[in-house]
Scaffold this motif. Structure first.
Motif, PDB file in Angstrom:
ATOM      1  N   GLU A  30       8.111  -2.536  -8.793  1.00 65.01           N
ATOM      2  CA  GLU A  30       8.955  -1.955  -7.743  1.00 65.01           C
ATOM      3  C   GLU A  30       8.192  -0.948  -6.893  1.00 65.01           C
ATOM      4  N   LYS A  31       7.212  -0.292  -7.475  1.00 70.69           N
ATOM      5  CA  LYS A  31       6.409   0.712  -6.758  1.00 70.69           C
ATOM      6  C   LYS A  31       5.138   0.115  -6.167  1.00 70.69           C
ATOM      7  N   GLY A  32       4.981  -1.209  -6.275  1.00 72.83           N
ATOM      8  CA  GLY A  32       3.804  -1.859  -5.731  1.00 72.83           C
ATOM      9  C   GLY A  32       2.561  -1.689  -6.582  1.00 72.83           C
ATOM     10  N   LEU A  33       2.756  -1.393  -7.863  1.00 72.93           N
ATOM     11  CA  LEU A  33       1.635  -1.199  -8.774  1.00 72.93           C
ATOM     12  C   LEU A  33       1.451  -2.428  -9.643  1.00 72.93           C
ATOM     13  N   GLU A  34       0.360  -2.445 -10.386  1.00 77.98           N
ATOM     14  CA  GLU A  34       0.018  -3.592 -11.213  1.00 77.98           C
ATOM     15  C   GLU A  34       0.034  -3.223 -12.692  1.00 77.98           C
ATOM     16  N   PRO A  35       0.179  -4.225 -13.559  1.00 75.39           N
ATOM     17  CA  PRO A  35       0.091  -3.951 -14.993  1.00 75.39           C
ATOM     18  C   PRO A  35      -1.235  -3.262 -15.306  1.00 75.39           C
ATOM     19  N   GLY A  36      -1.170  -2.236 -16.108  1.00 69.21           N
ATOM     20  CA  GLY A  36      -2.356  -1.457 -16.452  1.00 69.21           C
ATOM     21  C   GLY A  36      -2.444  -0.166 -15.668  1.00 69.21           C
ATOM     22  N   ASP A  37      -1.814  -0.129 -14.483  1.00 66.64           N
ATOM     23  CA  ASP A  37      -1.810   1.112 -13.711  1.00 66.64           C
ATOM     24  C   ASP A  37      -1.071   2.218 -14.459  1.00 66.64           C
ATOM     25  N   ASP A  38      -0.071   1.824 -15.235  1.00 69.79           N
ATOM     26  CA  ASP A  38       0.684   2.811 -16.000  1.00 69.79           C
ATOM     27  C   ASP A  38      -0.215   3.567 -16.982  1.00 69.79           C
ATOM     28  N   ALA A  39      -1.166   2.878 -17.585  1.00 70.78           N
ATOM     29  CA  ALA A  39      -2.076   3.542 -18.521  1.00 70.78           C
ATOM     30  C   ALA A  39      -2.881   4.619 -17.808  1.00 70.78           C
TER      31      ALA A  39
END
Length: 140
Positions: A30-39
């Motif tokens: 939803e924020k335009g980010l990709e998996p792994g960005d959360d880390a």
């Protein structure tokens, strides 16, 4: 030995894991980010850090991390800044990045409550212990 059916505990665990993984990714996408960005957001949320320290903590090669960080800087989630007492070049969260990180933490807590909400504290602890042991058995 149980047969692989939709009624087996392992089948349910796999199904729940896949669905939980998809649910965890929803606020990122939803924020335009990709998996792994959360880390990256979680590590930088504790304190600003150098690229080398971030690479070591995340277990990512510098090249892969560099492109990820560039993308996050472009999206105004991360900023380049001097960090630590030596004022080394590094990265920290922007205000937007901090808000996104907070939202991710809240989303995680909601999913955790959906999973464990019906369990008593001792049952939660036991489930966590069993899942940890199972994961350790599967590691090669």
């Amino acid at each position: 030995m149980s047969k692989p059916t939709s009624r087996s505990a392992l089948y349910r665990l796999i199904e729940a894991g896949q669905l939980a993984h998809q649910a965890v990714l929803v606020p990122l996408v939803e924020k335009g980010l990709e998996p792994g960005d959360d880390a990256v957001l979680f590590v930088l949320g504790r304190t600003g850090t150098t690229e080398d320290e971030l690479s070591r903590e995340l277990g990512l090669p510098a090249e892969a991390l560099e492109s990820r960080l560039s993308r996050l800087v472009e999206r105004n989630v991360v900023t380049r800044q001097a960090v630590g007492p030596e004022l080394l070049p590094g990265y920290a969260l922007t205000d937007r990045g901090a808000r996104i990180r907070t939202g991710l933490i809240e989303h995680w807590a909601q999913l955790e409550e959906a999973l464990l909400g019906e369990l008593k504290p001792k049952q939660r602890k036991k489930l966590n212990t069993v899942l940890k042991r199972f994961a350790e058995l599967l590691r090669f």
